[in-house]
Motif scaffolding. Structure first.
Motif, PDB file in Angstrom:
ATOM      1  N   ALA A 202       4.178  43.645  35.069  1.00 21.60           N
ATOM      2  CA  ALA A 202       3.518  42.495  34.443  1.00 21.60           C
ATOM      3  C   ALA A 202       4.485  41.329  34.281  1.00 21.60           C
ATOM      4  N   TYR A 203       5.683  41.637  33.812  1.00 20.56           N
ATOM      5  CA  TYR A 203       6.666  40.584  33.566  1.00 20.56           C
ATOM      6  C   TYR A 203       7.071  39.896  34.852  1.00 20.56           C
ATOM      7  N   GLN A 204       7.332  40.688  35.878  1.00 21.77           N
ATOM      8  CA  GLN A 204       7.782  40.083  37.131  1.00 21.77           C
ATOM      9  C   GLN A 204       6.644  39.399  37.885  1.00 21.77           C
ATOM     10  N   SER A 205       5.408  39.796  37.588  1.00 20.64           N
ATOM     11  CA  SER A 205       4.278  39.088  38.197  1.00 20.64           C
ATOM     12  C   SER A 205       4.224  37.651  37.710  1.00 20.64           C
ATOM     13  N   VAL A 206       4.526  37.435  36.431  1.00 22.25           N
ATOM     14  CA  VAL A 206       4.564  36.072  35.904  1.00 22.25           C
ATOM     15  C   VAL A 206       5.654  35.261  36.604  1.00 22.25           C
ATOM     16  N   ILE A 207       6.796  35.895  36.852  1.00 18.58           N
ATOM     17  CA  ILE A 207       7.885  35.194  37.537  1.00 18.58           C
ATOM     18  C   ILE A 207       7.472  34.843  38.963  1.00 18.58           C
ATOM     19  N   GLU A 208       6.721  35.732  39.611  1.00 19.18           N
ATOM     20  CA  GLU A 208       6.247  35.426  40.962  1.00 19.18           C
ATOM     21  C   GLU A 208       5.320  34.211  40.958  1.00 19.18           C
TER      22      GLU A 208
END
Length: 312
Positions: free
Chosen positions: A120-126
């Motif tokens: 979830a966290y890295q999806s926001v960064i993407e």
């Protein structure tokens, strides 16, 4: 590799949640404790929000923004950047899962909440990458993020432990050639921490398998692991080793062939070393993200075989 910069604040949440407990550190509750759930939920949300705001200001401010777009980077950096995504998602999920053990939530809820936090966290960064003209939303990155989270979740569901862990090591090198020195300073930075995080030539990612967990009746040490590593070298650009400067002058280093490296080495699972000291247990959890320096066998994509007395 910037994603690794974002996982460090989770350690603050870890320490905060532990500090709030009045019951013994080693106690795992049998039922849900709402106070713990509230502490972890609030602290995690605050940490994620703060770190994303800081990342947006610090990482993206020097690059122009654009409309949301996709970017296919699967052939870049010999896929070392994808290994970084797998590691980051796994690492975030692993320590989030460890925190949620103390909430008392049902086991599967702990696993899914903790394990999916990295994805979830890295999806926001993407998504942030998707609005940057320098990068773009990468389905390859998202796939790597999903692999990291899946490795954490699947093992927790199957074994309630991590028998196969993803680890990291780095050995930032020096580039003596003046042209390469300038180029790598631009690509990877000049400070030691920058080099560790950005220099794909210096990084190795490991799958570290605990032997005793698969042979519980053996006399093998509980802490003994065997690790298989992957790295790459001689990369001075995403896909090629040539570039043009601002004046149109070309620098060609294609004679330094880009190579892949494969490693085999013993390792240590610090979390399986018995201790009654609370602080030591936390330290062992953190140390376990790093590959223990040990004798290592290497074979590269050119067929060369090396034996390193100590490799990290």
């Amino acid at each position: 590799m910037k994603k690794i910069l974002c996982i460090l604040p989770i350690l603050i949440v870890l320490q905060y949640s532990y500090a709030q407990e009045k019951i013994p550190f080693t106690t795992i509750p049998d039922t849900t404790i709402p106070r713990r759930v509230a502490i972890l939920s609030g602290a995690t949300a605050a940490m994620y929000g703060t770190s994303l705001i800081a990342l947006n200001a610090a990482w993206y401010k020097d690059y122009p923004r654009s409309n949301f777009h996709f970017f296919n980077d699967m052939n870049e950096w010999n896929q070392m950047d994808k290994m970084g995504h797998i590691f980051s998602a796994y690492f975030i999920g692993k320590y989030s899962r460890e925190m949620w053990r103390w909430s008392g939530l049902p086991r599967k809820k702990q696993i899914w909440i903790g394990g999916l936090s990295g994805l979830a966290y890295q999806s926001v960064i993407e998504v942030l990458d998707g609005y940057s003209s320098e990068w773009g939303f990468s389905w390859g990155d998202m796939g790597a993020n999903a692999i990291g989270s899946a490795m954490l979740i699947s093992q927790e569901l199957a074994w309630n432990e991590q028998r196969i862990q993803i680890k990291f090591s780095a050995h930032p090198g020096r580039y003596d050639d003046p042209v390469l020195k300038d180029k790598t300073n631009q690509l990877f930075g000049t400070r030691f921490l920058e080099r560790i995080l950005k220099d794909y030539n210096a990084q190795t990612y490991w799958l570290s398998v605990n032997l005793r967990s698969f042979a519980p009746n053996s006399n093998l040490p509980r802490w003994l692991n065997i690790s298989v590593g992957y790295g790459a070298d001689n990369m001075f650009g995403g896909t090629v080793n040539w570039w043009d400067d601002d004046n149109g002058k070309r620098y060609d280093y294609t004679h330094m062939g880009r190579i892949r490296q494969f490693y085999l080495s013993p390792d240590v699972d610090f979390t399986r070393i018995r201790t009654k000291r609370k602080g030591v247990k936390v330290m062992f959890q953190l140390l376990n993200m790093l590959k223990f320096p040990a004798p290592t066998l290497e074979i590269d994509s050119k067929g060369r075989l090396f034996l390193h007395p100590i490799y990290f």
